[in-house]
Design a protein around this motif. Structure first.
Motif, PDB file in Angstrom:
ATOM      1  N   THR A 132       0.834  -1.210   0.000  1.00 56.82           N
ATOM      2  CA  THR A 132       0.000   0.000   0.000  1.00 56.82           C
ATOM      3  C   THR A 132       0.865   1.255   0.000  1.00 56.82           C
ATOM      4  O   THR A 132       0.440   2.292  -0.519  1.00 56.82           O
ATOM      5  CB  THR A 132      -0.919   0.013   1.239  1.00 56.82           C
ATOM      6  OG1 THR A 132      -0.116  -0.109   2.431  1.00 56.82           O
ATOM      7  CG2 THR A 132      -1.912  -1.133   1.191  1.00 56.82           C
ATOM      8  N   PHE A 133       2.069   1.165   0.573  1.00 55.18           N
ATOM      9  CA  PHE A 133       2.978   2.317   0.561  1.00 55.18           C
ATOM     10  C   PHE A 133       3.289   2.730  -0.874  1.00 55.18           C
ATOM     11  O   PHE A 133       3.288   3.922  -1.206  1.00 55.18           O
ATOM     12  CB  PHE A 133       4.267   1.977   1.306  1.00 55.18           C
ATOM     13  CG  PHE A 133       5.259   3.107   1.363  1.00 55.18           C
ATOM     14  CD1 PHE A 133       5.205   4.037   2.393  1.00 55.18           C
ATOM     15  CD2 PHE A 133       6.237   3.242   0.389  1.00 55.18           C
ATOM     16  CE1 PHE A 133       6.117   5.088   2.439  1.00 55.18           C
ATOM     17  CE2 PHE A 133       7.145   4.290   0.429  1.00 55.18           C
ATOM     18  CZ  PHE A 133       7.084   5.209   1.468  1.00 55.18           C
ATOM     19  N   GLY A 134       3.578   1.747  -1.726  1.00 49.03           N
ATOM     20  CA  GLY A 134       3.868   2.051  -3.117  1.00 49.03           C
ATOM     21  C   GLY A 134       2.668   2.639  -3.839  1.00 49.03           C
ATOM     22  O   GLY A 134       2.794   3.610  -4.595  1.00 49.03           O
ATOM     23  N   ARG A 135       1.496   2.060  -3.599  1.00 47.71           N
ATOM     24  CA  ARG A 135       0.288   2.570  -4.251  1.00 47.71           C
ATOM     25  C   ARG A 135      -0.034   3.987  -3.774  1.00 47.71           C
ATOM     26  O   ARG A 135      -0.487   4.821  -4.565  1.00 47.71           O
ATOM     27  CB  ARG A 135      -0.885   1.626  -3.982  1.00 47.71           C
ATOM     28  CG  ARG A 135      -0.768   0.286  -4.702  1.00 47.71           C
ATOM     29  CD  ARG A 135      -2.062  -0.504  -4.634  1.00 47.71           C
ATOM     30  NE  ARG A 135      -2.309  -1.024  -3.290  1.00 47.71           N
ATOM     31  CZ  ARG A 135      -1.855  -2.187  -2.850  1.00 47.71           C
ATOM     32  NH1 ARG A 135      -1.111  -2.946  -3.634  1.00 47.71           N
ATOM     33  NH2 ARG A 135      -2.142  -2.600  -1.633  1.00 47.71           N
ATOM     34  N   ARG A 136       0.195   4.250  -2.509  1.00 51.67           N
ATOM     35  CA  ARG A 136      -0.040   5.599  -2.004  1.00 51.67           C
ATOM     36  C   ARG A 136       0.942   6.599  -2.603  1.00 51.67           C
ATOM     37  O   ARG A 136       0.582   7.750  -2.890  1.00 51.67           O
ATOM     38  CB  ARG A 136       0.071   5.606  -0.478  1.00 51.67           C
ATOM     39  CG  ARG A 136      -1.105   4.932   0.227  1.00 51.67           C
ATOM     40  CD  ARG A 136      -0.846   4.787   1.710  1.00 51.67           C
ATOM     41  NE  ARG A 136      -1.968   4.131   2.393  1.00 51.67           N
ATOM     42  CZ  ARG A 136      -1.945   3.732   3.649  1.00 51.67           C
ATOM     43  NH1 ARG A 136      -0.837   3.908   4.370  1.00 51.67           N
ATOM     44  NH2 ARG A 136      -3.010   3.161   4.180  1.00 51.67           N
ATOM     45  N   SER A 137       2.170   6.179  -2.802  1.00 48.77           N
ATOM     46  CA  SER A 137       3.170   7.067  -3.406  1.00 48.77           C
ATOM     47  C   SER A 137       2.755   7.455  -4.819  1.00 48.77           C
ATOM     48  O   SER A 137       2.843   8.625  -5.212  1.00 48.77           O
ATOM     49  CB  SER A 137       4.539   6.375  -3.432  1.00 48.77           C
ATOM     50  OG  SER A 137       4.973   6.039  -2.132  1.00 48.77           O
ATOM     51  N   VAL A 138       2.291   6.477  -5.590  1.00 48.29           N
ATOM     52  CA  VAL A 138       1.835   6.747  -6.951  1.00 48.29           C
ATOM     53  C   VAL A 138       0.600   7.645  -6.926  1.00 48.29           C
ATOM     54  O   VAL A 138       0.470   8.574  -7.737  1.00 48.29           O
ATOM     55  CB  VAL A 138       1.525   5.427  -7.682  1.00 48.29           C
ATOM     56  CG1 VAL A 138       0.910   5.710  -9.054  1.00 48.29           C
ATOM     57  CG2 VAL A 138       2.783   4.589  -7.833  1.00 48.29           C
ATOM     58  N   ALA A 139      -0.302   7.388  -5.995  1.00 49.00           N
ATOM     59  CA  ALA A 139      -1.531   8.189  -5.900  1.00 49.00           C
ATOM     60  C   ALA A 139      -1.218   9.644  -5.562  1.00 49.00           C
ATOM     61  O   ALA A 139      -1.797  10.561  -6.147  1.00 49.00           O
ATOM     62  CB  ALA A 139      -2.455   7.594  -4.834  1.00 49.00           C
TER      63      ALA A 139
END
Length: 340
Positions: free
Chosen positions: A210-217
């Motif tokens: 989720t950290f990666g997805r949040r960074s992209v978001a």
């Protein structure tokens, strides 16, 4: 695009923003695959050029090990930089942080604590600088360019003050031994293994957490990310901490490679890391990027540098070539973006 929400009893209908879905995952994967294959093609072409122009020197096992070892230091920095750029930020201070961490970790007082003391100090200094950057940007409201530029100047100045302009030679045998051929694992230098581990962890974090997805978001649309429940400021703080951590690790690798700490370490690392990330397909505007692409970008630039050195070409020609590659990569990105 908006969609109606059923009104409460006696209430009125209201509208809430809805984020466009953009290209599907299959399309995105296909584009990433094409970029990766293109970068592999460029790298293969460079290897071919090196083999033709300097066959005996370039294809020598020791030279290939040297290329990978040199790529390891800037490669670790680039992994952290990729996360920052994906989130829509920038970090101009990575080279200065590497310099500060390397000289702080090689002072006489630090070396008295041996291997663990040097490694711990390098990592803590990197994290500390990343924390300052993150707080100034996420909670202080400073523009990343200005905040990290200030860190660049401050870290360089502090590194110069610590060393007084002199080279700090490492005397800890266990640290120096990591750079010896006896420490190689199946012919692979330990620094390359660390770089590979950081790359794998970075890929997993970006693509499987989720950290990666949040960074992209956050990089794609910070306001939409906030409305979706993401703490944008905290996420940005974590990202600059990650960048600082990578700088600390890179500083330790540089200490092993050079056997010393200098205030001039990490010179222009920020430009090399940004360039490698751009070559790898990371958008400067944020919202898209790949760890694999960034690593291939690092290998491409390192190979170019090695080929130029073996053929006794001037440094200025090398810099011109790098600049041309960066411009070409940005133009390709813009063309790709305009067709999506």
């Amino acid at each position: 695009m908006t969609q109606p929400v059923s009104p409460p009893r006696g209430g009125t209908e209201k509208e809430v923003p809805q984020v466009s879905e953009g290209p599907g995952p299959r399309v995105a994967f296909a584009r990433a695959d094409v970029r990766t294959l293109s970068l592999l093609g460029v790298l293969a072409a460079l290897v071919l050029i090196g083999g033709i122009t300097a066959p005996d020197a370039f294809l020598d096992t020791r030279n290939l090990q040297l290329v990978l070892t040199q790529a390891s230091v800037i490669g670790v920095v680039t992994v952290g930089m990729t996360f920052v750029i994906i989130s829509g930020g920038i970090d101009l201070s990575v080279g200065a942080i590497v310099a500060l961490a390397s000289v702080w970790a090689t002072t006489v007082a630090t070396q008295e604590f041996g291997f663990a003391g040097i490694l711990f100090t390098a990592v803590i200094v990197g994290l500390g600088c990343g924390l300052v950057n993150g707080v100034l940007i996420a909670y202080g409201g400073m523009v990343p360019f200005i905040a990290t530029l200030a860190m660049l100047a401050s870290a360089r100045g502090l590194a110069l003050q610590i060393t007084d302009g002199s080279t700090q030679v490492v005397t800890v045998t266990s640290v120096l031994d990591l750079g010896n051929r006896d420490a190689y694992v199946l012919g692979i230098p330990p620094l390359v293994l660390v770089f590979a581990a950081v790359t794998v962890i970075g890929w997993l974090v970006l693509n499987r957490t989720t950290f990666g997805r949040r960074s992209v978001a956050v990089g794609g649309n910070a306001e939409a990310a906030r409305l979706a429940g993401i703490d944008v400021r905290r996420q940005r703080l974590y990202l600059y901490l990650l960048s600082g951590l990578c700088c600390g690790i890179a500083a330790f690798l540089l200490i092993v490679l050079a056997g010393s700490g200098q205030n001039t370490n990490g010179n222009l690392y920020e430009l090399d890391a940004i360039a490698a990330a751009i070559i790898g397909g990371t958008l400067l505007s944020g919202g898209r990027g790949t760890i694999v692409g960034s690593v291939l970008g690092v290998l491409i630039f390192t190979t170019i540098t090695n080929i130029f050195a073996l053929n006794n070409l001037q440094t200025d020609v090398q810099q011109i070539a790098k600049g041309a590659i960066i411009v070409a990569a940005v133009l390709v990105q813009r063309r790709t973006a305009s067709t999506t």
